[in-house]
Design a protein around this motif. Sequence first.
Motif, mmCIF file in Angstrom:
data_model
loop_
_atom_site.group_PDB
_atom_site.id
_atom_site.type_symbol
_atom_site.label_atom_id
_atom_site.label_comp_id
_atom_site.label_asym_id
_atom_site.label_seq_id
_atom_site.Cartn_x
_atom_site.Cartn_y
_atom_site.Cartn_z
ATOM 1 N N GLU A 27 -127.215 22.088 32.306
ATOM 2 C CA GLU A 27 -127.588 20.810 31.263
ATOM 3 C C GLU A 27 -128.671 21.055 30.175
ATOM 4 O O GLU A 27 -128.971 20.659 29.318
ATOM 5 N N GLN A 28 -129.300 22.093 30.469
ATOM 6 C CA GLN A 28 -130.223 23.370 29.144
ATOM 7 C C GLN A 28 -129.163 22.960 28.714
ATOM 8 O O GLN A 28 -129.942 22.726 26.996
ATOM 9 N N SER A 29 -128.091 24.021 28.395
ATOM 10 C CA SER A 29 -126.883 24.135 26.901
ATOM 11 C C SER A 29 -126.793 22.646 26.437
ATOM 12 O O SER A 29 -126.762 22.453 24.973
ATOM 13 N N LEU A 30 -126.467 22.183 27.622
ATOM 14 C CA LEU A 30 -126.355 20.931 26.736
ATOM 15 C C LEU A 30 -127.554 20.208 26.002
ATOM 16 O O LEU A 30 -127.299 19.476 24.905
ATOM 17 N N LEU A 31 -128.376 20.069 26.544
ATOM 18 C CA LEU A 31 -129.734 19.178 25.406
ATOM 19 C C LEU A 31 -129.939 19.846 24.261
ATOM 20 O O LEU A 31 -129.577 19.292 23.363
ATOM 21 N N VAL A 32 -129.806 21.945 24.755
ATOM 22 C CA VAL A 32 -130.033 22.688 23.055
ATOM 23 C C VAL A 32 -128.618 21.597 22.149
ATOM 24 O O VAL A 32 -128.969 21.640 20.963
ATOM 25 N N PHE A 33 -127.044 22.122 22.966
ATOM 26 C CA PHE A 33 -126.318 20.816 22.130
ATOM 27 C C PHE A 33 -126.639 19.795 21.283
ATOM 28 O O PHE A 33 -126.360 19.507 20.756
ATOM 29 N N GLU A 34 -127.451 18.932 22.310
ATOM 30 C CA GLU A 34 -127.442 17.299 21.397
ATOM 31 C C GLU A 34 -128.757 17.932 20.823
ATOM 32 O O GLU A 34 -128.589 17.189 19.667
ATOM 33 N N GLN A 35 -129.698 18.796 20.612
ATOM 34 C CA GLN A 35 -131.284 18.184 20.448
ATOM 35 C C GLN A 35 -130.393 19.645 19.054
ATOM 36 O O GLN A 35 -131.089 18.470 17.739
ATOM 37 N N GLN A 36 -129.959 19.776 18.760
ATOM 38 C CA GLN A 36 -129.455 20.646 17.650
ATOM 39 C C GLN A 36 -127.620 20.304 16.704
ATOM 40 O O GLN A 36 -127.803 20.398 15.590
ATOM 41 N N LYS A 37 -127.330 18.752 17.413
ATOM 42 C CA LYS A 37 -126.383 17.546 16.550
ATOM 43 C C LYS A 37 -125.333 18.564 16.719
ATOM 44 O O LYS A 37 -124.840 18.043 15.429
ATOM 45 N N PHE A 38 -125.288 19.669 17.174
ATOM 46 C CA PHE A 38 -123.445 20.083 17.122
ATOM 47 C C PHE A 38 -122.667 19.106 17.293
ATOM 48 O O PHE A 38 -121.462 18.704 16.763
ATOM 49 N N TYR A 39 -122.816 18.284 17.719
ATOM 50 C CA TYR A 39 -121.857 17.198 17.694
ATOM 51 C C TYR A 39 -121.357 15.903 16.722
ATOM 52 O O TYR A 39 -120.388 15.822 16.417
ATOM 53 N N LEU A 40 -122.231 16.477 15.593
ATOM 54 C CA LEU A 40 -121.645 15.561 14.032
ATOM 55 C C LEU A 40 -121.076 16.191 13.412
ATOM 56 O O LEU A 40 -120.121 16.183 12.637
ATOM 57 N N ASN A 41 -120.694 17.536 13.704
ATOM 58 C CA ASN A 41 -119.519 18.584 13.259
ATOM 59 C C ASN A 41 -118.114 17.817 13.730
ATOM 60 O O ASN A 41 -117.953 17.579 15.033
ATOM 61 N N PRO A 42 -117.018 17.358 12.429
ATOM 62 C CA PRO A 42 -115.989 16.926 12.959
ATOM 63 C C PRO A 42 -115.289 17.534 13.481
ATOM 64 O O PRO A 42 -113.996 16.678 14.308
ATOM 65 N N SER A 43 -114.719 19.122 13.751
ATOM 66 C CA SER A 43 -114.388 19.973 14.352
ATOM 67 C C SER A 43 -114.742 20.365 15.724
ATOM 68 O O SER A 43 -114.082 21.019 16.373
ATOM 69 N N VAL A 44 -115.763 19.607 16.329
ATOM 70 C CA VAL A 44 -115.906 20.254 17.389
ATOM 71 C C VAL A 44 -115.235 19.726 18.491
ATOM 72 O O VAL A 44 -114.877 18.780 18.293
ATOM 73 N N SER A 45 -115.189 20.843 19.349
ATOM 74 C CA SER A 45 -114.621 20.402 20.678
ATOM 75 C C SER A 45 -114.988 21.355 21.711
ATOM 76 O O SER A 45 -115.977 22.137 22.072
ATOM 77 N N LEU A 46 -113.985 20.609 23.159
ATOM 78 C CA LEU A 46 -114.460 21.360 24.607
ATOM 79 C C LEU A 46 -114.636 22.526 23.966
ATOM 80 O O LEU A 46 -115.118 23.688 25.025
ATOM 81 N N ASN A 47 -113.768 22.832 23.485
ATOM 82 C CA ASN A 47 -113.217 24.965 23.534
ATOM 83 C C ASN A 47 -114.820 25.805 23.053
ATOM 84 O O ASN A 47 -115.044 26.507 22.971
ATOM 85 N N ASP A 48 -115.201 24.458 22.247
ATOM 86 C CA ASP A 48 -116.962 25.007 21.114
ATOM 87 C C ASP A 48 -117.439 24.825 22.393
ATOM 88 O O ASP A 48 -118.686 26.364 22.267
ATOM 89 N N LEU A 49 -118.000 24.265 22.636
ATOM 90 C CA LEU A 49 -118.922 24.098 24.354
ATOM 91 C C LEU A 49 -118.964 24.691 24.949
ATOM 92 O O LEU A 49 -119.941 25.962 25.679
ATOM 93 N N VAL A 50 -117.258 25.304 25.464
ATOM 94 C CA VAL A 50 -117.513 26.199 26.033
ATOM 95 C C VAL A 50 -117.426 27.506 26.102
ATOM 96 O O VAL A 50 -117.603 28.878 26.607
#
Length: 115
Positions: free
Chosen positions: A9-32
């Motif tokens: 949960e903490q890592s997902l919140l950081v992921f959201e706050q840092q707006k990694f989701y705006l990267n067009p090539s972001v994938s589940l593997n990146d998050l893994v």
Amino acid sequence: EIRIDQDFEQSLLVFEQQKFYLNPSVSLNDLVIKLNANRTVVSNYINRSRSKNFNQYINELRINHLLKRLDSEPNLRKYTIDALAEEVGFNSRKTFSDAFLEHTGFRPSNYIKRI
């Protein structure tokens, strides 16, 4: 299990706050990789905690980001649909338009006309 959930949960919140989701090539593997965890475990955590799959989760983050920007940056309302899609990390106008419709109940052009 609870500790893992808190870490995820903490890592997902950081992921959201840092707006990694705006990267067009972001994938589940990146998050893994970021979480240093098993793909199935991460996928299941997102499914359970967000009640959606990874793509739906990313698309929702992107659409919410755009909705906030459309409110605070009126000049964005003059962008083409393709430009708006690109602005928030979508590679496809159709995927963007479909995700926008699913999230707001409107196609992007109709939404912009309404505001």
